[in-house]
Design an enzyme around this catalytic site. Structure first.
Site, short mmCIF file in Angstrom:
data_model
loop_
_atom_site.label_atom_id
_atom_site.label_comp_id
_atom_site.label_asym_id
_atom_site.label_seq_id
_atom_site.Cartn_x
_atom_site.Cartn_y
_atom_site.Cartn_z
N GLU A 1 99.76 79.86 38.26
CA GLU A 1 99.88 79.29 36.92
C GLU A 1 99.36 77.84 36.88
OE1 GLU A 1 103.73 81.91 35.46
OE2 GLU A 1 104.05 79.91 36.26
N GLU B 1 101.95 89.17 35.90
CA GLU B 1 103.38 89.10 35.67
C GLU B 1 103.70 89.69 34.30
OE1 GLU B 1 105.20 85.31 36.27
OE2 GLU B 1 104.31 85.00 38.26
#
Length: 798
Positions: free
Chosen positions: A286, A365
């Site tokens: 991320e 995810e």
């Protein structure tokens, strides 16, 4: 003799007399000045000698308290199971942006048709092409069309005895791949000392997955987020005052290089190209939510490839970060973009497609639940309907996904992290995540929904059924258990080794013992022997000041007189709120709420609490015949932030403990001597405490209080409870109703934190941590204890 001659003679005698008198006065002044200097020197050395003798006296007291524990500490160092592993470092260029990555481009120049070579014979030693490739928005594995149906299981959040059970349930759900992060802070707890044993045996976990026919996605970071302390980065990195993590800061990159030089050789032969199950690696995590420096990500890619990673490499980012990212950030030549989120927007799909006309859509995810935070009223849940809309869309689009989490597991010990979006908030010990499998590994309606949807897909391929679902493991209700023994604060502190003596306080990350060991989890305790009959809150006189980062509990002779955090003192209202669990924030948090740029982890000056010290110390002096007073300042690392937004500098400043001078006396002149100890409650320290002979039975303790007409002290205290199990142990849940805040330790294993603010009300206790016969449970209570603990067969997460 003429009158003139007599006058001259008299004049000469008078002049000589005057000269003699003046000379005598000058000598007298010099004598007195010299005498004054000598006397001042004598007084100075008397004062200095008294300070030295006083210091020696204090040191002798401290050493007498720690005489046995220091020896035990040396034994601890010898028993440390962390291994020093040889590093085979790659050489990085001096200019970290001057990287040759063309060899590792994942597609050729635009216009070339045959960009994926699936005909390389690995056994002939040809250049390895990733076994997992892609073309026309599809993945291929060994030339076969392949979709990734993955679930996240973090091996470090599940006891190893249960890995097989969780992996079998993953396969029975219809998933073909397991994904896991790799936590740097656990594998390298101290610089150059690595641990891959027990719950950290990564190779064993991957091999176990392979034996079940599962593929593996490995996410080695170095930053992993994962609601883990410091996002999985080691706290000791912050011992460098110039540290800038997640950048090309030279010291950070050198440490990453050393870590990768040990970690990656552990798994390289487990890649699919080498006959193993690993089909994909992820670089960083991320990153677009934190920065846009593509040079940093490219450097990490360079390191992965040069250490021998052959398989496909991906990045993963929130859908909202992908949608608004700066177009200057481009690593698409070397890594596939994947998406994180719980819903998908056409805009996000278009972004991935815009990077390359062949990129498949993959959700790294797929959030099928969420994590819990202390002080929230309820356990976080997600309806199946929310998951249904997203999963159905992905299945219809022919996309791939990874369920985050398939099973959340547990943040054992002090590993839970913290977030700072609108305020500093702490992750709970349970990482249940409302996942398809519960924290204890039990199947849920969400599990069977996913299984049903995947079975529909498999039937279109001619596969009529999935493996049978393993049964849930039995749970035990062992009932209420009474506290049997107690170890008061002063006694506990006396058996903990004093590792450092300092004139000023410093953060826990800045300390390392003679073996190079750092103590970055748990509590740091600063102790100072006060002078008798101190005149508090006067000028001149002692005043307590200084910087604090963490949760501070201040005590004098084992009596707590102050509790505070970075925000300031904990008020009585908050303790009342803690007990009543009202559906609102305490006045403290409301008053000190701030946006993330004015972040609470920035060290703040302690509030003035000298008056509280004054009243307490005077009371102690009246009842203490020895006039020995000890000030203890205990600071808890409640969790370093694991996630911040672009532009925040929080990652690099979140050192824990206290800094600088704290005791100020004599017109502001600092006169301090501090002994520094750590309560980290790892296995070795817990064994030492358990074997200590200074425990007192509760019966003897109550009798002592009655005989001396005393009340129990309010300082942190250890309690011991015994559990006898006759049959094979079962999973159970520790209910601490009536207790306030602290840590539970079972058979020298740190189970994790409890806190009566909720929402979590029970701690999961896996059966492998228990044994037939007598089990020891220690509870470190920071404030007010309960009378019993209860081991029940059902969890209560709020």
């Amino acid at each position: 003799m003429t009158p003139v001659t007599q006058q001259n003679k008299h004049s000469n005698l008078s002049g000589a007399h005057n000269f003699y008198t003046a000379h005598k006065m000058k000598l007298s002044k010099r004598f007195f000045l010299l005498s004054a200097i000598i006397l001042c020197g004598i007084f100075f050395w008397i004062f200095r000698l008294s300070r030295i003798l006083d210091s020696m006296n204090r040191e002798s007291i401290l050493h007498s308290q720690n005489e046995v524990s220091v020896a035990l500490h040396h034994m601890e160092e010898k028993k440390m199971h962390s291994k020093i592993i040889r590093e085979n470092l790659i050489t990085l260029p001096k200019d970290l942006t001057a990287l040759d990555l063309k060899h590792w481009e994942i597609f050729p120049e635009e216009g070339e048709e045959n960009f994926v070579n699936n005909e390389v014979d690995y056994l002939k030693g040809e250049r390895a092409t990733p076994a997992l490739t892609f073309k026309n928005r599809n993945f291929f594995l060994n030339n076969m069309n392949f979709r990734i149906f993955s679930g996240a299981i973090h091996y470090f959040r599940v006891v190893p005895e249960y890995w097989l059970d969780r992996l079998k349930k993953l396969k029975a759900c219809g998933l073909n791949t397991v994904e896991t992060y790799v936590p740097w802070n656990l594998h390298e707890p101290n610089p150059g000392k690595f641990d891959f044993d027990g719950m950290l045996n990564l190779r064993k976990f991957i091999t176990m997955a392979a034996e079940l026919g599962l593929y593996v996605i490995l996410r080695p970071g170095p930053y992993i987020c994962s609601e883990f302390d410091f996002g999985g980065l080691p706290g000791w990195l912050l011992g460098d005052p110039t540290m800038k993590v997640r950048t090309n800061h030279r010291t950070y990159i050198d440490r990453v290089n050393k870590y990768f030089s040990v970690l990656l050789p552990q798994v390289l032969d487990l890649q699919f190209a080498e006959g193993g199950p690993i089909i994909m690696f992820q670089v960083e995590n991320e990153y677009l939510s934190y920065g846009i420096d593509s040079n940093h990500v490219k450097l990490l890619l360079y390191m992965l490839r040069n250490y021998g990673v052959q398989e496909a490499i991906v990045t993963s980012d929130h859908e909202f970060d992908l949608a608004r990212t700066d177009r200057k950030f481009d690593v698409s030549k070397y890594a596939l973009h994947t998406i994180n989120g719980d819903e998908l927007n056409p805009q996000h799909i278009e972004f991935v497609k815009s990077q390359n006309l062949h990129f498949p859509i993959m959700v790294m995810e797929l959030w099928c639940g969420w994590f819990d935070l202390w002080k929230k009223k309820f356990h976080q849940t997600q309806d199946i309907s929310t998951l249904d809309s997203f999963l159905s869309f992905l299945m219809d689009q022919g996309s791939s996904f990874n369920l985050y989490m398939f099973i959340g597991g547990t943040n054992f010990g002090f590993t839970s992290g913290a977030i700072n979006i609108s305020r500093y908030e702490l992750i709970t010990t349970s990482y249940d995540y409302n996942a398809p499998l519960t924290e204890a590994g039990d199947t849920t309606p969400k599990y069977f929904y996913i299984r049903q949807e995947l079975l529909k897909f498999y039937k279109t391929l001619g596969i009529p059924y999935l493996p049978e679902v393993p049964p849930n493991l039995p749970k035990g209700n062992y009932g209420a258990l009474k506290v049997m023994e107690i170890m008061e604060w002063s006694t506990l502190l006396s058996i903990i080794p004093m590792l450092f003596q300092e004139k000023k306080l410093d953060y826990m990350e800045n300390f390392a013992d003679r073996s190079g060991r750092h103590y970055t989890f748990g509590y740091i305790v600063y102790s100072h022997l006060l002078r008798p009959k101190m005149k508090w809150n006067r000028r001149p006189g002692p005043h307590l000041t200084g910087y604090v980062s963490g949760r501070l509990t201040a005590m004098v002779n084992g009596e707590t007189f102050f509790v505070g955090t970075d925000f300031g003192p904990i008020s009585e209202d908050e303790f009342a709120w803690d007990r009543k669990m009202e559906a609102k924030h305490s006045p403290l948090w409301e008053e000190y709420s701030m946006d993330f740029e004015d972040f609470s982890l920035e060290p703040r000056w302690l509030f003035a609490f000298s008056m509280k010290v004054k009243s307490l110390t005077e009371g102690v002096e009246r009842h203490n015949k020895t006039n020995s007073l000890q000030l203890d300042l205990m600071v808890e690392n409640q969790g370093r932030v694991h996630f911040v937004r672009k532009g925040s500098h929080v990652f690099n400043i979140q050192r824990k403990g206290m800094k600088g001078s704290v005791m100020r006396e004599v017109f502001g002149i600092t006169q301090e001597e501090w002994s520094i100890k750590f309560l980290h409650f790892d296995k070795q320290q817990c064994e030492m405490i358990s074997k200590s002979h200074v425990w007192t039975t509760m019966k003897s303790y109550r009798r002592m209080l009655e005989d001396t007409e005393q009340k129990p002290k309010s300082a942190p205290t250890l309690y011991r409870i015994h559990l006898n199990i006759e049959a094979a142990p079962k999973d159970t849940f520790v209910n601490l109703n009536g207790w306030t805040k602290g840590v539970v330790i079972v058979n020298n294993f740190n189970l994790g934190r409890y806190w009566n603010v909720g929402p979590q009300r029970t701690l999961y206790l896996p059966a492998p941590l228990l044994k037939q016969g007598t089990n020891e449970i220690m509870v470190f209570e920071e404030y007010s204890p309960g009378k019993i603990i209860e081991l029940q067969d059902k969890p209560n997460l709020g």
